[in-house]
Design an enzyme around this catalytic site. Structure first.
Site, PDB file in Angstrom:
ATOM      1  N   ALA A  63      47.107  29.568  35.981  1.00  0.00           N
ATOM      2  CA  ALA A  63      46.464  28.690  36.958  1.00  0.00           C
ATOM      3  C   ALA A  63      46.039  29.530  38.155  1.00  0.00           C
ATOM      4  CB  ALA A  63      47.461  27.631  37.401  1.00  0.00           C
ATOM      5  N   GLY A 102      49.333  29.228  32.584  1.00  0.00           N
ATOM      6  CA  GLY A 102      48.302  28.307  32.111  1.00  0.00           C
ATOM      7  C   GLY A 102      47.383  28.945  31.084  1.00  0.00           C
ATOM      8  N   GLU A 105      49.214  28.606  27.948  1.00  0.00           N
ATOM      9  CA  GLU A 105      49.225  27.168  27.643  1.00  0.00           C
ATOM     10  C   GLU A 105      47.866  26.731  27.077  1.00  0.00           C
ATOM     11  OE1 GLU A 105      50.779  26.349  31.648  1.00  0.00           O
ATOM     12  OE2 GLU A 105      52.286  25.089  30.671  1.00  0.00           O
ATOM     13  N   GLU A 125      55.766  31.430  35.092  1.00  0.00           N
ATOM     14  CA  GLU A 125      55.811  30.491  36.223  1.00  0.00           C
ATOM     15  C   GLU A 125      57.117  30.554  36.994  1.00  0.00           C
ATOM     16  OE1 GLU A 125      54.522  29.894  33.286  1.00  0.00           O
ATOM     17  OE2 GLU A 125      52.738  28.630  33.428  1.00  0.00           O
TER      18      GLU A 125
HETATM   19  C1  3H9 Z   1      50.534  28.677  36.168  1.00  0.00           C
HETATM   20  O1  3H9 Z   1      49.793  29.110  35.336  1.00  0.00           O
HETATM   21  C2  3H9 Z   1      50.954  27.243  36.209  1.00  0.00           C
HETATM   22  C3  3H9 Z   1      50.577  26.525  34.945  1.00  0.00           C
HETATM   23  O2  3H9 Z   1      51.743  26.291  34.184  1.00  0.00           O
HETATM   24  C4  3H9 Z   1      49.838  25.233  35.220  1.00  0.00           C
HETATM   25  C5  3H9 Z   1      50.493  24.290  36.174  1.00  0.00           C
HETATM   26  C6  3H9 Z   1      49.880  22.902  36.253  1.00  0.00           C
HETATM   27  N1  3H9 Z   1      45.736  33.048  40.697  1.00  0.00           N
HETATM   28  O3  3H9 Z   1      48.079  41.496  40.179  1.00  0.00           O
HETATM   29  P1  3H9 Z   1      46.751  42.114  40.415  1.00  0.00           P
HETATM   30  C7  3H9 Z   1      44.748  37.913  42.005  1.00  0.00           C
HETATM   31  S1  3H9 Z   1      51.135  29.633  37.416  1.00  0.00           S
HETATM   32  C8  3H9 Z   1      45.046  33.533  41.733  1.00  0.00           C
HETATM   33  O4  3H9 Z   1      46.609  43.063  41.525  1.00  0.00           O
HETATM   34  P2  3H9 Z   1      46.923  43.537  37.918  1.00  0.00           P
HETATM   35  C9  3H9 Z   1      45.695  38.803  42.793  1.00  0.00           C
HETATM   36  O5  3H9 Z   1      46.174  38.157  43.933  1.00  0.00           O
HETATM   37  C10 3H9 Z   1      50.384  31.196  37.151  1.00  0.00           C
HETATM   38  N2  3H9 Z   1      44.889  34.847  41.970  1.00  0.00           N
HETATM   39  O6  3H9 Z   1      46.165  42.791  39.086  1.00  0.00           O
HETATM   40  C11 3H9 Z   1      44.789  39.968  43.110  1.00  0.00           C
HETATM   41  O7  3H9 Z   1      43.969  39.608  44.189  1.00  0.00           O
HETATM   42  P3  3H9 Z   1      43.526  40.703  45.274  1.00  0.00           P
HETATM   43  C12 3H9 Z   1      51.007  31.936  36.053  1.00  0.00           C
HETATM   44  C13 3H9 Z   1      45.443  35.696  41.114  1.00  0.00           C
HETATM   45  O8  3H9 Z   1      45.885  44.026  36.999  1.00  0.00           O
HETATM   46  C14 3H9 Z   1      43.906  40.082  41.869  1.00  0.00           C
HETATM   47  O9  3H9 Z   1      43.965  38.798  41.245  1.00  0.00           O
HETATM   48  N3  3H9 Z   1      50.431  33.257  35.972  1.00  0.00           N
HETATM   49  C15 3H9 Z   1      46.181  35.262  40.017  1.00  0.00           C
HETATM   50  O10 3H9 Z   1      47.931  44.488  38.474  1.00  0.00           O
HETATM   51  C16 3H9 Z   1      44.363  41.123  40.883  1.00  0.00           C
HETATM   52  O11 3H9 Z   1      45.725  40.905  40.589  1.00  0.00           O
HETATM   53  C17 3H9 Z   1      50.923  34.281  36.672  1.00  0.00           C
HETATM   54  O12 3H9 Z   1      51.906  34.160  37.372  1.00  0.00           O
HETATM   55  C18 3H9 Z   1      46.314  33.877  39.812  1.00  0.00           C
HETATM   56  N4  3H9 Z   1      46.993  33.376  38.763  1.00  0.00           N
HETATM   57  O13 3H9 Z   1      47.774  42.415  37.178  1.00  0.00           O
HETATM   58  C19 3H9 Z   1      50.197  35.595  36.513  1.00  0.00           C
HETATM   59  N5  3H9 Z   1      46.647  36.339  39.334  1.00  0.00           N
HETATM   60  O14 3H9 Z   1      42.780  41.748  44.508  1.00  0.00           O
HETATM   61  C20 3H9 Z   1      49.910  36.196  37.853  1.00  0.00           C
HETATM   62  C21 3H9 Z   1      46.194  37.417  39.989  1.00  0.00           C
HETATM   63  O15 3H9 Z   1      42.732  39.932  46.251  1.00  0.00           O
HETATM   64  N6  3H9 Z   1      49.158  37.407  37.781  1.00  0.00           N
HETATM   65  N7  3H9 Z   1      45.465  37.033  41.069  1.00  0.00           N
HETATM   66  O16 3H9 Z   1      44.822  41.223  45.841  1.00  0.00           O
HETATM   67  C22 3H9 Z   1      49.674  38.588  37.353  1.00  0.00           C
HETATM   68  O17 3H9 Z   1      50.795  38.679  36.914  1.00  0.00           O
HETATM   69  C23 3H9 Z   1      48.805  39.802  37.466  1.00  0.00           C
HETATM   70  O18 3H9 Z   1      47.794  39.513  38.407  1.00  0.00           O
HETATM   71  C24 3H9 Z   1      48.125  40.259  36.152  1.00  0.00           C
HETATM   72  C25 3H9 Z   1      47.123  41.404  36.479  1.00  0.00           C
HETATM   73  C26 3H9 Z   1      49.207  40.788  35.197  1.00  0.00           C
HETATM   74  C27 3H9 Z   1      47.374  39.142  35.513  1.00  0.00           C
END
Ligand code: 3H9
Length: 702
Positions: A63, A102, A105, A125
């Site tokens: 998400a 998500g 999901e 999450e």
């Molecule tokens: C969820 O899904 C809830 C569901 O169950 C539905 C509920 C109803 N959203 O980490 P990076 C940004 S909860 C918004 O440096 P990497 C991040 O802030 C979610 N922004 O890259 C950064 O911005 P900036 C579950 C996001 O290559 C840029 O993207 N999912 C999100 O080292 C690059 O990110 C997670 O918890 C996001 N979801 O790693 C996964 N994700 O450049 C969260 C990233 O401005 N994300 N950004 O600083 C991660 O774990 C890592 O970002 C990922 C890439 C492994 C994907």
């Protein structure tokens, strides 16, 4: 139709493509696009099946976290994803990068899933203080069974494609081009007339557990240690219980209620804040993203003690060859033995193979020959914490190291500018304050000297990331950021003893607050003699009118240096590391109170929190004002990753915001009246409190 999600066709296969950089997060526009494109696929008479694929570096990573806590617009997750699952044509999710939260999901709502070998899938999450709220807690157990779903969702750790295939999350691993492979897979499904496999309808893995509550009770008990204080892991177990014991739609309703409660709670707010805080820490306003970063192909670490050895392991873990240098063979051999022992322990826990252990050991070259430093791109000095010695070492480094090499000091207390001045190139000098144990703790305070160049800073920050650490930039000041704040807390803890508390009470209050241990057990673990030596050195410069507790000195004078001598603030029996309250220390404290003429009183737990934590917040405000940290959230990252501050309380500055800065300010004023000027509120705290603002709003420039 949304530009972020497009529909096209390749022969008789419909292709839904998500293109929403950087991580294809499921924003409102993406959800709308998915819904529209799923309808387009259904209505396309020429499409017999479909694939869902993403552009860029990853499949949908979850998400859009920035939308959390705001009014939800557009289609809900369920509205968007249910359409996919309900299609009358098979849809294949084609996964590369990470399918997280998500994102996974969404894939679970497709009828089949394929992935490239490097892909990972997971439901992280829990790390945001949440639970999967788009059906993940209900669908994953149906696919992989309850025990694995419990582990995957309560830890949030992703799994690689091969394992995901073994567990049934992924149906096919595709070598080569993902799009072509996914289309071929979809065609094969059509040809073989495979059924529309809806995960919601799978029952065989959960049915045998129906009515069995024991498995969930046991699991709650088994995670008590790692989940201490966190709400989300327990809510997740409840949801998986619901997946087993309720009809699917009822389970989904239960899950939705669960995520709504967590989303509104302070824990998730804190953990979401930490997610962005960690990423913010990498951004330095005057060191732009395109600043050249030196490639670190070979490193050297000076000093094979505990710190030096741990730092060398970090390089080896990241695949960077590293020289480990010392002046005496005996010390060098001991250092290498400890490294090998550490790796062997990890191997015995099943987290490292023998081959990997051998590979890492081979990357570490122990040597007594200082000339090798001339080969290194990055040198970390980790010798004894003494200014004269450090200066000598840096003058030598200056002579031996290549002109473009970066020279870092791992000092935790000394002035980096003074060390840099011992060289002819202070622009190449920086502090890298690793936290102990250096191979385990994720924090590195990157200490910016007055003359450190932008390239040097950018390289040290980038290197922290390569080493799997979180680098936070700090300025040169006494104790830098983390220990400077720690000092405030420890000083107050000693005063509390003089006034009526005991070490075990203070420690328990902080443990219950969520910290791994209190100040007294921590001192015993680190060794009380280290700070004793520093205090002795500072005695002459200590202002005479400043309150000073001699209790810690008295403990050291008894030869009690902590765990290593079997006794410190606590006693440690038979080599155990468990602190046991010691009547001798109680007596010592009581005598000291009497000597000082202090009538001991009952100190409440609330007072302990306020007396220990509010001065930390206050010191944080001073640090911000002086520009020693770039933002309040950097201080929080330091405390979460360097000292184990509970993530669900978001760091001391976030905690201050959450209880209200005005409350902190008022309490500090009151303490100042009672206990003296060490409690005087910082001007920034006063300003924000009076304006009804927070550190976060200050950081945002509001
Ligand atoms: C969820 O899904 C809830 C569901 O169950 C539905 C509920 C109803 N959203 O980490 P990076 C940004 S909860 C918004 O440096 P990497 C991040 O802030 C979610 N922004 O890259 C950064 O911005 P900036 C579950 C996001 O290559 C840029 O993207 N999912 C999100 O080292 C690059 O990110 C997670 O918890 C996001 N979801 O790693 C996964 N994700 O450049 C969260 C990233 O401005 N994300 N950004 O600083 C991660 O774990 C890592 O970002 C990922 C890439 C492994 C994907």
């Amino acid at each position: 139709m949304s530009e972020l999600v497009t529909y096209s066709r390749d022969g008789d296969i419909g292709v839904i493509t998500v293109n929403h950089p950087p991580v294809n997060a499921l924003s409102v526009a993406v959800r709308q696009g998915l819904k529209d494109c799923a309808e387009a696929l259904e209505n396309d008479p020429k499409a017999k099946a479909g694939i869902l694929i993403c552009e860029g570096r990853t499949f949908i990573a979850g998400a859009d976290i920035t939308e959390f806590g705001k009014v939800q617009r557009g289609p809900t997750f369920h509205q968007a994803l249910n359409i996919l699952e309900g299609l009358k044509k098979p849809v294949v999710a084609a996964i590369h990068g990470t399918a997280l939260g998500g994102g996974l999901e969404t894939a679970l709502c497709c009828h089949y899933r394929c992935a490239v070998p490097s892909a990972q899938v997971g439901l992280p999450e829990v790390k945001l203080g949440l639970l999967p709220g788009a059906g993940g807690t209900q669908r994953l157990p149906r696919l992989v069974g309850v025990p694995i779903a419990l582990d995957m969702i309560t830890t949030g750790e992703p799994i690689p494609a091969a394992q995901a295939q073994k567990l049934g999350v992924i149906d096919k691993v595709i070598e080569g081009d993902l799009r072509a492979g996914a289309i071929a897979f979809a065609k094969q499904l059509v040809q073989e007339k495979k059924p529309l496999r809806k995960v919601r309808d799978l029952e065989d893995k959960i049915k045998p557990l129906r009515g069995n509550k024991q498995i969930f009770d046991d699991y709650r008990k088994s995670m008590a240690h790692r989940a201490r204080g966190f709400e989300a892991p327990y809510a997740i177990v409840d949801c998986i219980d619901a997946a087993v014991n309720m009809p699917f739609d009822q389970g989904i309703a239960f899950e939705q209620k669960g995520i709504a409660t967590l989303m509104a709670g302070l824990q998730s707010q804190a953990q979401r804040y930490m997610f962005f805080a960690e990423r913010e820490a990498a951004k330095i306003p005057d060191v732009p993203k395109d600043t050249p970063v030196a490639k670190v192909k070979r490193a050297a670490v000076l000093g094979a003690g505990t710190m030096g050895g741990g730092i060398a392991m970090n390089f080896a873990n990241a695949g960077i060859p590293v020289y480990l240098l010392d002046t005496a063979k005996e010390q060098l051999d001991r250092g290498v033995d400890i490294i090998r022992k550490n790796y062997t322990n990890t191997m015995q826990k099943g987290r490292l193979t023998q081959a990997e252990l051998d590979r890492r050991m081979a990357l570490i070259t122990p040597t007594l020959d200082e000339k090798v430093m001339g080969e290194a791109d990055f040198v970390v000095e980790a010798v004894f914490e003494e200014m004269g010695l450090k200066k000598e070492v840096f003058a030598k480094l200056d002579r031996i190291c290549r002109k473009d090499a970066i020279m870092a000091t791992n000092t935790s207390t000394l002035n980096v500018d003074e060390i840099a001045a011992a060289t002819s190139r202070p622009d190449k000098v920086i502090g890298t304050h690793f936290f102990s144990p250096a191979n385990v703790m994720r924090l590195v305070e990157v200490v910016r000297g007055r003359k450190s160049s932008k390239e040097t800073i950018a390289t040290a920050m980038a290197l922290s990331k390569t080493l799997g650490k979180i680098g936070v930039l700090v300025g040169v000041c006494d104790g830098f950021v983390g220990n400077r704040i720690l000092h405030q807390r420890n000083r107050e803890a000693n005063f509390l003893l003089e006034e009526g508390a005991l070490p075990e009470q203070v420690d328990k209050v902080l443990f219950d607050f969520g910290l791994p241990m209190g100040p007294f057990a921590m001192g015993d673990m680190a060794g009380l003699d280290v700070s004793w030596r520093i205090r002795k050195g500072q005695a002459a410069s200590r202002p005479k009118d400043e309150r000073y507790s001699t209790l810690a000195d008295q403990v050291c004078e008894m030869g009690r240096y902590g765990q290593k001598t079997g006794a410190g603030w606590f006693k440690y029996e038979g080599g155990s590391r468990t602190p046991v309250p010691d009547p001798l220390i109680t007596k010592l404290i009581e005598v000291e109170s009497k000597r000082l003429g202090i009538a001991r009183r009952k100190i409440t737990d609330e007072e302990i929190i306020a007396r220990l934590i509010y001065p930390m917040i206050n010191e944080g405000a001073k640090i911000l004002q002086e520009g020693m940290a770039l933002r309040a959230s950097d201080i929080d990252v330091i405390w979460v990753y360097g000292y184990g501050w509970p993530k669900y309380r978001g760091g001391p500055m976030f905690y201050g915001d959450s209880i209200g800065l005005n409350n902190v300010y008022t309490a500090m004023k009151k303490f100042e009246g009672e206990f003296g000027k060490s409690f005087a509120p910082a001007p920034l705290l006063e300003k924000l409190a009076k304006a009804g603002k927070t550190f976060q709003s200050h950081a945002a420039g509001a």
